[in-house]
Write a protein that holds these residues in place. Structure first.
Motif, PDB file in Angstrom:
ATOM      1  N   GLN A 153     -12.146  16.203   1.650  1.00 18.91           N
ATOM      2  CA  GLN A 153     -13.366  15.511   1.366  1.00 18.91           C
ATOM      3  C   GLN A 153     -13.385  14.613  -0.064  1.00 18.91           C
ATOM      4  N   LYS A 154     -12.183  14.091  -0.369  1.00 19.04           N
ATOM      5  CA  LYS A 154     -12.031  13.391  -1.694  1.00 19.04           C
ATOM      6  C   LYS A 154     -12.588  12.080  -1.550  1.00 19.04           C
ATOM      7  N   LYS A 155     -12.869  11.154  -2.435  1.00 16.28           N
ATOM      8  CA  LYS A 155     -13.116   9.800  -2.297  1.00 16.28           C
ATOM      9  C   LYS A 155     -12.029   8.812  -2.221  1.00 16.28           C
ATOM     10  N   ILE A 156     -10.995   9.178  -2.967  1.00 14.40           N
ATOM     11  CA  ILE A 156      -9.684   8.305  -2.776  1.00 14.40           C
ATOM     12  C   ILE A 156      -8.453   8.978  -2.038  1.00 14.40           C
ATOM     13  N   ILE A 157      -7.894   8.410  -1.077  1.00 12.45           N
ATOM     14  CA  ILE A 157      -6.635   8.741  -0.269  1.00 12.45           C
ATOM     15  C   ILE A 157      -5.611   7.756  -0.758  1.00 12.45           C
ATOM     16  N   LEU A 158      -4.656   8.478  -1.104  1.00 14.40           N
ATOM     17  CA  LEU A 158      -3.288   7.596  -1.590  1.00 14.40           C
ATOM     18  C   LEU A 158      -2.377   7.918  -0.401  1.00 14.40           C
ATOM     19  N   PHE A 159      -1.800   6.856   0.023  1.00 10.67           N
ATOM     20  CA  PHE A 159      -0.606   7.090   1.313  1.00 10.67           C
ATOM     21  C   PHE A 159       0.572   6.369   0.741  1.00 10.67           C
ATOM     22  N   ASP A 160       1.445   7.175   0.575  1.00  7.66           N
ATOM     23  CA  ASP A 160       2.908   6.719  -0.013  1.00  7.66           C
ATOM     24  C   ASP A 160       3.829   6.642   1.236  1.00  7.66           C
ATOM     25  N   GLU A 161       4.056   5.510   1.901  1.00  5.34           N
ATOM     26  CA  GLU A 161       4.803   5.262   3.029  1.00  5.34           C
ATOM     27  C   GLU A 161       4.743   6.331   4.034  1.00  5.34           C
ATOM     28  N   PRO A 162       3.721   6.688   4.603  1.00  5.79           N
ATOM     29  CA  PRO A 162       3.377   7.534   5.299  1.00  5.79           C
ATOM     30  C   PRO A 162       4.227   7.651   6.752  1.00  5.79           C
ATOM     31  N   THR A 163       4.572   6.620   7.236  1.00  5.54           N
ATOM     32  CA  THR A 163       5.222   6.380   8.440  1.00  5.54           C
ATOM     33  C   THR A 163       6.746   6.026   8.280  1.00  5.54           C
ATOM     34  N   SER A 164       7.428   6.271   6.857  1.00  7.43           N
ATOM     35  CA  SER A 164       8.687   5.706   6.821  1.00  7.43           C
ATOM     36  C   SER A 164       9.825   6.921   7.599  1.00  7.43           C
ATOM     37  N   ALA A 165       9.303   8.334   7.542  1.00  7.94           N
ATOM     38  CA  ALA A 165      10.085   9.121   8.134  1.00  7.94           C
ATOM     39  C   ALA A 165      10.128   9.514   9.660  1.00  7.94           C
ATOM     40  N   LEU A 166       9.282   8.598  10.097  1.00  8.80           N
ATOM     41  CA  LEU A 166       8.872   8.856  11.530  1.00  8.80           C
ATOM     42  C   LEU A 166       9.777   8.025  12.405  1.00  8.80           C
ATOM     43  N   ASP A 167       9.989   8.409  13.702  1.00  7.12           N
ATOM     44  CA  ASP A 167      10.469   7.767  14.791  1.00  7.12           C
ATOM     45  C   ASP A 167       9.691   6.464  15.191  1.00  7.12           C
ATOM     46  N   PRO A 168      10.205   5.374  15.484  1.00  5.60           N
ATOM     47  CA  PRO A 168       9.632   4.358  15.887  1.00  5.60           C
ATOM     48  C   PRO A 168       8.531   4.620  16.679  1.00  5.60           C
ATOM     49  N   GLU A 169       8.725   5.562  17.774  1.00  2.00           N
ATOM     50  CA  GLU A 169       7.743   5.918  18.977  1.00  2.00           C
ATOM     51  C   GLU A 169       6.380   6.538  18.624  1.00  2.00           C
ATOM     52  N   THR A 170       6.448   7.204  17.172  1.00  2.00           N
ATOM     53  CA  THR A 170       5.494   7.893  16.710  1.00  2.00           C
ATOM     54  C   THR A 170       5.043   7.327  15.491  1.00  2.00           C
ATOM     55  N   VAL A 171       5.135   6.060  15.286  1.00  2.00           N
ATOM     56  CA  VAL A 171       4.637   5.367  14.029  1.00  2.00           C
ATOM     57  C   VAL A 171       3.126   5.042  14.385  1.00  2.00           C
ATOM     58  N   GLN A 172       3.094   4.330  15.636  1.00  2.00           N
ATOM     59  CA  GLN A 172       1.727   3.815  15.957  1.00  2.00           C
ATOM     60  C   GLN A 172       0.682   5.050  15.978  1.00  2.00           C
TER      61      GLN A 172
END
Length: 241
Positions: A153-172
């Motif tokens: 429950q923090k005020k700030i969420i940083l996302f560092d390329e969160p989909t880069s390690a995923l298969d294309p089918e699971t990115v969405q």
């Protein structure tokens, strides 16, 4: 909520961030784009103290980020979702989610469990509460990692390329969860990504980086439809057909 003032970062002789000046407001959704090696991930890692800057100042919710304050800021203000999921493999999904609220934030087990089930529901994985990470797909593991961040429950969420390690089918499925989070008015989101559709749909502001510098920043519509800088135009011409 986040302010970078004349920030520089060196790795040895390599000048990775060059005089970065940036302000991000509370509740703003900022997407950082740029080619590989442009300094995007380094900049976002500097925002929560995972990398220490070489010069300049960073402020998180008006507190200067220093070696002494970074642990307090990480515990109270800022969470991060990484490229790799970083789940504890020997713990169930539920155990992964309640660990930080109980150990770091000193919540009771009942409070932590309530948060865990709430956010597992948000990411669509309530039925996987007792599963172990190695039984889940990459997309499911990343959604659990996002739920774990939400539990703090923090005020700030940083996302560092969160989909880069995923298969294309699971990115969405991961992008859909991030879009849902973006609707929370009090949550400030900073996202490093190569997902142009997500940037266009969700961002309040797009920042384009190259060679360690912020080259252009604008609304998504203005950036994608009529970028002002030649380097941004070249970048978009290669990735958007």
């Amino acid at each position: 909520m986040i302010k970078l003032d004349r920030v520089h970062k060196y790795f040895g002789d390599h000048h990775v961030l060059k005089n970065i000046n940036l302000e991000i407001q509370e509740g703003e959704r900022v997407v950082i784009l740029g080619p590989s090696g442009s300094g995007k991930s380094t900049m976002i890692r500097c925002m929560n103290g995972l990398e220490e800057i070489s010069a300049g100042h960073i402020f998180i919710d008006e507190i200067e980020l220093t070696h002494k304050t970074k642990l307090e800021i990480a515990r109270k203000k800022c969470s991060m979702v990484f490229q790799s999921f970083n789940l504890y493999p020997h713990m169930s999904v539920l155990q992964n989610l309640i660990l930080a609220p109980m150990k770091i934030q000193k919540k009771s087990k009942d409070e932590a469990l309530a948060l865990a089930y709430k956010y597992l529901d948000v990411v669509g994985l309530k039925s996987k509460a007792d599963a172990y990470p190695n039984t889940l797909s990459g997309g499911q593991q990343q959604r659990v990692a996002i739920a774990r961040v939400l539990c703090t429950q923090k005020k700030i969420i940083l996302f560092d390329e969160p989909t880069s390690a995923l298969d294309p089918e699971t990115v969405q499925e991961v992008l859909d969860v991030m879009k849902e989070i973006s609707g929370q008015k009090n949550t400030t989101m900073v996202v490093v990504t190569h997902e142009m559709g997500f940037a266009r749909e969700v961002a309040d502001r797009v920042i384009f980086m190259d060679d360690g510098q912020i080259i252009e920043e604008n609304t998504p519509q203005a950036f994608f439809d009529s970028p002002t800088q030649e380097r941004a135009k070249m970048f978009l011409s290669k990735i958007i057909k």
